[in-house]
Design an enzyme around this catalytic site. Structure first.
Site, mmCIF file in Angstrom:
data_model
loop_
_atom_site.group_PDB
_atom_site.id
_atom_site.type_symbol
_atom_site.label_atom_id
_atom_site.label_comp_id
_atom_site.label_asym_id
_atom_site.label_seq_id
_atom_site.Cartn_x
_atom_site.Cartn_y
_atom_site.Cartn_z
ATOM 1 N N THR A 163 28.385 25.720 -5.786
ATOM 2 C CA THR A 163 28.249 25.402 -3.928
ATOM 3 C C THR A 163 28.618 26.745 -2.880
ATOM 4 O O THR A 163 28.411 27.266 -2.201
ATOM 5 C CB THR A 163 27.864 23.992 -3.940
ATOM 6 O OG1 THR A 163 26.991 23.373 -4.383
ATOM 7 C CG2 THR A 163 27.077 23.950 -2.547
ATOM 8 N N SER B 76 28.328 25.064 -12.297
ATOM 9 C CA SER B 76 29.217 24.630 -13.072
ATOM 10 C C SER B 76 28.440 23.297 -13.864
ATOM 11 O O SER B 76 29.459 23.604 -14.887
ATOM 12 C CB SER B 76 30.534 24.320 -12.318
ATOM 13 O OG SER B 76 29.749 22.652 -11.924
ATOM 14 N N SER B 77 27.218 23.028 -13.643
ATOM 15 C CA SER B 77 26.303 22.078 -14.866
ATOM 16 C C SER B 77 26.258 22.968 -16.193
ATOM 17 O O SER B 77 25.820 22.387 -16.539
ATOM 18 C CB SER B 77 25.303 21.592 -13.692
ATOM 19 O OG SER B 77 24.672 22.933 -14.020
ATOM 20 N N THR C 116 30.880 21.542 -8.537
ATOM 21 C CA THR C 116 31.725 19.930 -8.495
ATOM 22 C C THR C 116 31.041 19.793 -9.450
ATOM 23 O O THR C 116 31.952 18.602 -9.481
ATOM 24 C CB THR C 116 31.775 19.746 -7.152
ATOM 25 O OG1 THR C 116 29.871 19.102 -7.247
ATOM 26 C CG2 THR C 116 31.522 20.942 -5.547
ATOM 27 N N ASP C 117 30.174 20.385 -10.186
ATOM 28 C CA ASP C 117 29.381 19.190 -10.749
ATOM 29 C C ASP C 117 30.377 19.179 -12.130
ATOM 30 O O ASP C 117 30.747 17.850 -12.484
ATOM 31 C CB ASP C 117 28.126 19.615 -11.173
ATOM 32 C CG ASP C 117 26.917 19.844 -10.373
ATOM 33 O OD1 ASP C 117 26.876 18.816 -9.133
ATOM 34 O OD2 ASP C 117 26.235 20.191 -10.720
HETATM 35 N N1 ASP Z 1 25.556 22.829 -8.837
HETATM 36 C C1 ASP Z 1 26.877 22.778 -8.398
HETATM 37 C C2 ASP Z 1 27.964 23.004 -8.954
HETATM 38 O O1 ASP Z 1 28.342 22.265 -9.761
HETATM 39 C C3 ASP Z 1 27.334 21.553 -7.372
HETATM 40 C C4 ASP Z 1 28.413 21.715 -6.715
HETATM 41 O O2 ASP Z 1 28.625 23.250 -6.449
HETATM 42 O O3 ASP Z 1 28.629 21.652 -5.505
HETATM 43 O O4 ASP Z 1 28.140 24.178 -9.574
#
Ligand code: ASP
Length: 409
Positions: free
Chosen positions: A110, A155-156, A188-189
């Site tokens: 993100t 990252s997911s 963050t995932d």
């Molecule tokens: N879907 C995003 C990721 O993990 C979420 C984030 O970065 O907050 O890449």
């Protein structure tokens, strides 16, 4: 501060992997570019980073500003110092102190995302753009930021091959004599997974910090710049030498081991399961790629059938992480399969509960005490995502998993 947009390093495994992704962006190669930056002050940053381990005793009770275009992510976070908190990129005052040479490895998430035509958030932004808002936050005579784009992934969507590429890239930068610390910008995932993987193989005293954002780069009030500044401060803080990898996020600097994403939407989205304690880190493992090691996570629930484990083994799992209930208990049927599996492959027991250790207290077929007697390994304070990475590292390197998890108590 001078910024270098320099993709001198791009692991070949990563190139081929990311190019295979139809819906993902291939890494962007940029030539060297240098920018001298304006002097803008950041009293907040200075304050929040002077004491990076000063976290609230109870992470869950920390003030957690909601994601909002009009809300400053640092204005209502938990008080880590008595200093006034203001946005690192908006405040005026003395510049934040950070000295040395930091490499920022950009991987997507993100923090590097913008809205596409449909309104969906996708990673598009290069590392050099990510550091631009930090212009003037630090003293340009004292700090050098060197930026490298190694991926643009949500990252997911990361695989163990991607994790391997990040570990390799971090390792390479840490080896350099002129580098004092490494920051990885990351979604963050699965940040908690990459953080513990990097930490497990980190054989350098130099600090590493992962950071990201809950609001995208093109949000009117993005949280990425403050988080990135905190990460830079974290890896240049001499007190963090020899302490491994951290997650630097929303005014908190959390050791990698035991960290987890604790909120799907709040800016203050990470917590840790070690309270105020600095977790014990095992001796760094010698890196071997994790990509070919399959470790499955199986969620236990009341009445979960035994074949969940058997099917996983039949599909090639070399290790199993069971996400149990409570302090680490599972139902009878699954327990029988877990006990049988533990005779063939390492089986680690964790829990679906956020906080507290996994403990072998209860008897009965699926009680934690019974499972421990059958050779099932306790994850200690680690939860399933991190336990899986640690178990994969143990299997890949031929390390006794029990030894590795002993440090997670
Ligand atoms: N879907 C995003 C990721 O993990 C979420 C984030 O970065 O907050 O890449």
């Amino acid at each position: 501060m001078y910024l270098y947009a320099d993709d001198g390093f791009l692991p070949s495994a990563f190139v081929s992997h990311t190019q295979k992704r139809g819906n993902m962006h291939t890494p962007t190669l940029r030539r060297s570019a240098r920018a001298s930056l304006a002097l803008i002050a950041s009293a907040c940053l200075l304050a929040s980073c002077q004491n990076p381990d000063n976290r609230p005793a109870d992470e869950t009770s920390a003030a957690t500003p909601e994601s909002s275009a009009s809300h400053s992510p640092t204005s209502s976070g938990p008080a880590t110092t008595e200093a006034t908190k203001t946005s690192a990129t908006e405040s005026e005052g003395p510049r934040a102190t950070a000295e040395g040479h930091v490499v920022v490895l950009s991987t997507g998430g993100t923090i590097a995302s913008t809205h596409d035509k449909t309104g969906a958030v996708v990673p598009t932004v290069t590392g050099s753009k990510l550091v631009e808002p930090l212009s003037g936050t630090f003293d340009s005579d004292k700090l050098t930021l060197e930026v490298k784009d190694i991926a643009k992934l949500d990252s997911s969507a990361m695989t163990l091959d991607d994790t391997d590429s990040i570990i390799t890239a971090v390792h390479k930068e840490l080896q350099r004599k002129d580098v004092d610390g490494v920051v990885v910008t990351h979604g963050t995932d699965s940040m908690e997974e990459t953080a513990i993987a990097v930490d497990t193989f980190q054989d350098s005293e130099k600090p590493v910090a992962l950071t990201g954002a809950m609001r995208p780069f093109d949000d009117p009030n993005p949280d990425g710049p403050d988080n990135l500044a905190l990460a830079v401060k974290t890896v240049t803080d001499p007190a963090n030498r020899g302490r491994g990898t951290f997650i630097a996020f929303a005014d908190h600097v959390i050791p990698a081991r035991g960290a987890f994403k604790s909120d799907t939407s709040k800016a203050d989205g990470f917590a840790n399961n070690n309270g105020e304690k600095q977790p014990q880190r095992p001796k760094a493992l010698k890196f071997k790629p994790l990509g070919n090691t399959r470790v499955d996570i199986i969620a236990a629930y009341p009445g979960a059938p035994a074949d969940l484990i058997q099917r996983s083994l039949d599909s090639g799992a070399e290790g199993i992480v069971i996400e149990g209930m409570g302090a680490g208990n599972i139902g009878d049927e699954l327990a029988q399969a877990a006990q049988a599996a533990a005779k063939k492959v390492p089986v680690v027991l964790t829990t679906r509960v956020d906080h507290g250790p996994v403990e072998g207290i209860y008897g009965g077929a699926g009680g934690g005490a019974t499972l421990a007697d059958a050779g099932v390994i306790s994850s200690g304070t680690l939860r399933a995502p991190q336990a899986r990475m640690l178990l994969a590292a143990a299997i890949t390197t031929g390390t006794d998993a029990e030894d590795l998890f002993a440090h997670a108590e």
